[in-house]
Design an enzyme around this catalytic site. Structure first.
Site, PDB file in Angstrom:
ATOM      1  N   LYS A   1      -7.418   1.795  -3.249  1.00 54.44           N
ATOM      2  CA  LYS A   1      -7.156   1.356  -1.819  1.00 54.44           C
ATOM      3  C   LYS A   1      -7.268   2.610  -0.773  1.00 54.44           C
ATOM      4  O   LYS A   1      -7.805   2.305   0.366  1.00 54.44           O
ATOM      5  CB  LYS A   1      -5.663   0.994  -1.788  1.00 54.44           C
ATOM      6  CG  LYS A   1      -5.080   0.614  -0.262  1.00 54.44           C
ATOM      7  CD  LYS A   1      -5.566  -0.885   0.321  1.00 54.44           C
ATOM      8  CE  LYS A   1      -5.118  -1.215   1.745  1.00 54.44           C
ATOM      9  NZ  LYS A   1      -5.685  -2.224   2.238  1.00 54.44           N
TER      10      LYS A   1
ATOM     11  N   THR B   1       0.890  -1.160  -0.038  1.00 54.08           N
ATOM     12  CA  THR B   1      -0.118   0.149   0.037  1.00 54.08           C
ATOM     13  C   THR B   1       0.873   1.125  -0.033  1.00 54.08           C
ATOM     14  O   THR B   1       1.651   1.567   0.990  1.00 54.08           O
ATOM     15  CB  THR B   1      -1.030  -0.072   1.242  1.00 54.08           C
ATOM     16  OG1 THR B   1      -1.591  -1.082   1.026  1.00 54.08           O
ATOM     17  CG2 THR B   1      -1.865   1.168   1.233  1.00 54.08           C
TER      18      THR B   1
ATOM     19  N   LYS C   1      -0.035   5.562   8.045  1.00 55.57           N
ATOM     20  CA  LYS C   1       0.647   5.489   6.803  1.00 55.57           C
ATOM     21  C   LYS C   1      -0.374   5.701   5.774  1.00 55.57           C
ATOM     22  O   LYS C   1      -0.296   6.722   4.671  1.00 55.57           O
ATOM     23  CB  LYS C   1       1.426   4.409   6.647  1.00 55.57           C
ATOM     24  CG  LYS C   1       1.708   4.197   4.956  1.00 55.57           C
ATOM     25  CD  LYS C   1       2.785   2.898   4.937  1.00 55.57           C
ATOM     26  CE  LYS C   1       1.941   1.776   4.935  1.00 55.57           C
ATOM     27  NZ  LYS C   1       1.179   1.194   3.832  1.00 55.57           N
TER      28      LYS C   1
HETATM   29  N1  LIG Z   1      -1.011  -6.467   7.308  1.00 54.58           N
HETATM   30  C1  LIG Z   1      -2.204  -6.371   6.663  1.00 54.58           C
HETATM   31  O1  LIG Z   1      -3.240  -6.882   7.318  1.00 54.58           O
HETATM   32  C2  LIG Z   1      -2.096  -5.476   5.454  1.00 54.58           C
HETATM   33  C3  LIG Z   1      -3.350  -5.603   4.813  1.00 54.58           C
HETATM   34  C4  LIG Z   1      -3.543  -4.975   3.675  1.00 54.58           C
HETATM   35  C5  LIG Z   1      -2.350  -4.205   3.087  1.00 54.58           C
HETATM   36  N2  LIG Z   1      -1.128  -4.262   3.820  1.00 54.58           N
HETATM   37  C6  LIG Z   1       0.002  -3.411   3.460  1.00 54.58           C
HETATM   38  O2  LIG Z   1       1.131  -4.621   2.805  1.00 54.58           O
HETATM   39  C7  LIG Z   1       2.282  -4.043   3.012  1.00 54.58           C
HETATM   40  C8  LIG Z   1       3.172  -5.169   4.029  1.00 54.58           C
HETATM   41  O3  LIG Z   1       2.284  -5.221   5.141  1.00 54.58           O
HETATM   42  P1  LIG Z   1       2.918  -6.357   6.342  1.00 54.58           P
HETATM   43  O4  LIG Z   1       1.749  -6.447   7.137  1.00 54.58           O
HETATM   44  O5  LIG Z   1       3.333  -7.546   5.437  1.00 54.58           O
HETATM   45  O6  LIG Z   1       4.170  -5.585   6.642  1.00 54.58           O
HETATM   46  P2  LIG Z   1       5.187  -6.350   7.594  1.00 54.58           P
HETATM   47  O7  LIG Z   1       4.981  -7.660   8.353  1.00 54.58           O
HETATM   48  O8  LIG Z   1       6.016  -5.430   8.412  1.00 54.58           O
HETATM   49  O9  LIG Z   1       6.408  -6.750   6.216  1.00 54.58           O
HETATM   50  C9  LIG Z   1       7.112  -5.772   5.568  1.00 54.58           C
HETATM   51  C10 LIG Z   1       8.007  -6.501   4.864  1.00 54.58           C
HETATM   52  O10 LIG Z   1       8.537  -5.180   3.747  1.00 54.58           O
HETATM   53  C11 LIG Z   1      10.058  -5.774   4.003  1.00 54.58           C
HETATM   54  N3  LIG Z   1      10.789  -4.259   3.954  1.00 54.58           N
HETATM   55  C12 LIG Z   1      10.394  -3.332   4.566  1.00 54.58           C
HETATM   56  N4  LIG Z   1      11.415  -2.334   4.345  1.00 54.58           N
HETATM   57  C13 LIG Z   1      12.131  -2.744   3.551  1.00 54.58           C
HETATM   58  C14 LIG Z   1      13.175  -2.068   2.676  1.00 54.58           C
HETATM   59  N5  LIG Z   1      13.512  -0.855   2.815  1.00 54.58           N
HETATM   60  N6  LIG Z   1      13.923  -2.865   1.762  1.00 54.58           N
HETATM   61  C15 LIG Z   1      13.469  -4.279   1.540  1.00 54.58           C
HETATM   62  N7  LIG Z   1      12.341  -4.872   2.223  1.00 54.58           N
HETATM   63  C16 LIG Z   1      11.713  -3.918   3.089  1.00 54.58           C
HETATM   64  C17 LIG Z   1      10.245  -6.297   5.316  1.00 54.58           C
HETATM   65  O11 LIG Z   1      11.506  -7.099   5.192  1.00 54.58           O
HETATM   66  P3  LIG Z   1      12.166  -7.378   6.833  1.00 54.58           P
HETATM   67  O12 LIG Z   1      11.551  -8.806   7.171  1.00 54.58           O
HETATM   68  O13 LIG Z   1      13.491  -7.708   6.740  1.00 54.58           O
HETATM   69  O14 LIG Z   1      11.724  -6.286   7.915  1.00 54.58           O
HETATM   70  C18 LIG Z   1       9.273  -7.319   5.234  1.00 54.58           C
HETATM   71  O15 LIG Z   1       9.493  -8.348   4.546  1.00 54.58           O
HETATM   72  C19 LIG Z   1       2.217  -2.714   3.499  1.00 54.58           C
HETATM   73  O16 LIG Z   1       2.221  -1.750   2.735  1.00 54.58           O
HETATM   74  C20 LIG Z   1       0.831  -2.741   4.291  1.00 54.58           C
HETATM   75  O17 LIG Z   1       0.220  -1.413   4.588  1.00 54.58           O
HETATM   76  C21 LIG Z   1      -0.947  -4.883   4.994  1.00 54.58           C
END
Ligand SMILES: NC(=O)c1ccc[n+]([C@@H]2O[C@H](COP(=O)([O-])OP(=O)(O)OC[C@H]3O[C@@H](n4cnc5c(N)ncnc54)[C@H](OP(=O)(O)O)[C@@H]3O)[C@@H](O)[C@H]2O)c1
Length: 306
Positions: free
Chosen positions: A184, A109, A252
């Protein structure tokens, strides 16, 4: 750049890469492996990629560039705009490794602006870019039932869609580059006001001495029904706020909505207020609570405890 990738709607991609194995990306990439695709993963913290390959097979690559080499489709789900630039651009970014004609699909997102910027950069390199944020949360990713809103060229979307279907209930092209991210934002605007309304309603009922589980069962069959009421109502009553989508992420997302509203002139008074309420949740120590924690804020303010 190597040979042109050749996936098409009738010949879906077999070799794919997935960048970002977080709460969402880990199970999404898992569905692709379970569907028999040849998956190479990249994760900034390499231990998580090792855990993923131990569970699902496939390969782990040390950089996005290495992961993207030879992939017909490269998918990503990282945190925010800068993270996305980090995995796509630069000498170790995916764009540097992708074959001409390959498609990059971004599930992060992010802002509509970064989607347009990367779509333009991709076009300049003979690549394709689809912004494809998701809705459905952690459980949607685990169950393979996400809703995916896409922005980009129809031909690129058509090539990516059969692969996305492995973890989606619906995959829809909304419009040109950035349109997926804008859709979104619409989704998040709907949720913000609704969760605050549900929080106020439950808090009000509790303070009036009602059995709120019973009340939600009754009104959940009428005009007040919502996904949030069905899926979060009882857990809000129980004070459980551990359902994946953290307040930090919501802030965010609401930031993207408020920025975009400055550009398109839409007024978002309720969204702006709820964004501040989520700021209160952060200050109260609830950054990692899920978005239904707005009721936790109200209970603190009203002296009702957790
Ligand atoms: N969680 C939900 O329910 C949900 C629902 C809809 C949309 N989203 C969206 O989906 C996205 C991911 O969410 P999530 O919940 O999966 O987040 P998360 O668990 O915090 O995972 C983030 C991922 O991105 C990687 N990452 C972050 N910064 C990075 C960088 N600078 N370079 C390379 N890799 C990087 C992290 O790597 P590391 O493992 O090394 O930290 C991890 O693999 C976000 O944009 C969020 O808004 C989430």
């Amino acid at each position: 750049m190597s040979q042109a990738a050749n996936s098409s709607p009738s010949n879906p991609a077999r070799r794919v890469a997935f960048l970002g194995l977080g709460v969402m990306g880990y199970p999404m990439a898992g569905h692709l492996a379970k569907a028999g695709l040849d998956v190479t993963v990249y994760n900034r913290t390499a231990a998580k990629a090792a855990q993923w390959t131990a569970e699902y097979g496939g390969r782990a690559a040390p950089t996005p560039r290495e992961a993207a080499k030879d992939a017909e489709l490269v998918l990503a789900c990282v945190g925010n705009d800068d993270d996305l630039r980090g995995v796509t651009l630069g000498p170790d970014g995916a764009f540097a490794g992708m074959a001409r004609g390959a498609v990059f699909v971004d599930h992060t997102t992010a802002s509509a602006g970064v989607a347009r910027e990367l779509a333009q950069a991709a076009t300049g390199l003979g690549l394709h870019f689809v912004d494809a944020p998701v809705s459905g949360g952690q459980s949607g990713a685990q169950n393979g039932k996400l809703t995916i809103m896409c922005g980009g060229e129809y031909a690129s979307f058509e090539r990516a869609a059969p692969t996305l279907a492995h973890y989606a209930a619906a995959v829809t092209l909304i419009g040109p580059a950035g349109a997926g991210q804008l859709a979104k934002m619409v989704n998040q605007i709907c949720i913000a006001g609704l969760v605050q309304g549900l929080s106020e309603a439950i808090n009000f009922g509790e303070r009036s001495g009602l059995d709120m589980a019973l009340v939600l069962d009754v009104i959940g069959k009428g005009a007040a029904a919502s996904w949030q009421m069905d899926n979060r109502g009882k857990t809000m009553i129980a004070g459980e706020f551990d359902f994946g989508f953290a307040v930090d992420w919501m802030r965010k997302d609401l930031g993207f909505c408020l920025d975009e509203a400055k550009r398109n002139g839409a007024s978002l008074p309720v969204t702006a207020l709820v964004d501040q309420f989520y700021g209160d949740v952060q200050r109260l120590g609830g950054s990692r609570l899920d978005t239904s924690s707005l009721i936790w804020r109200l209970r603190q303010l009203d002296g009702g405890g957790a």
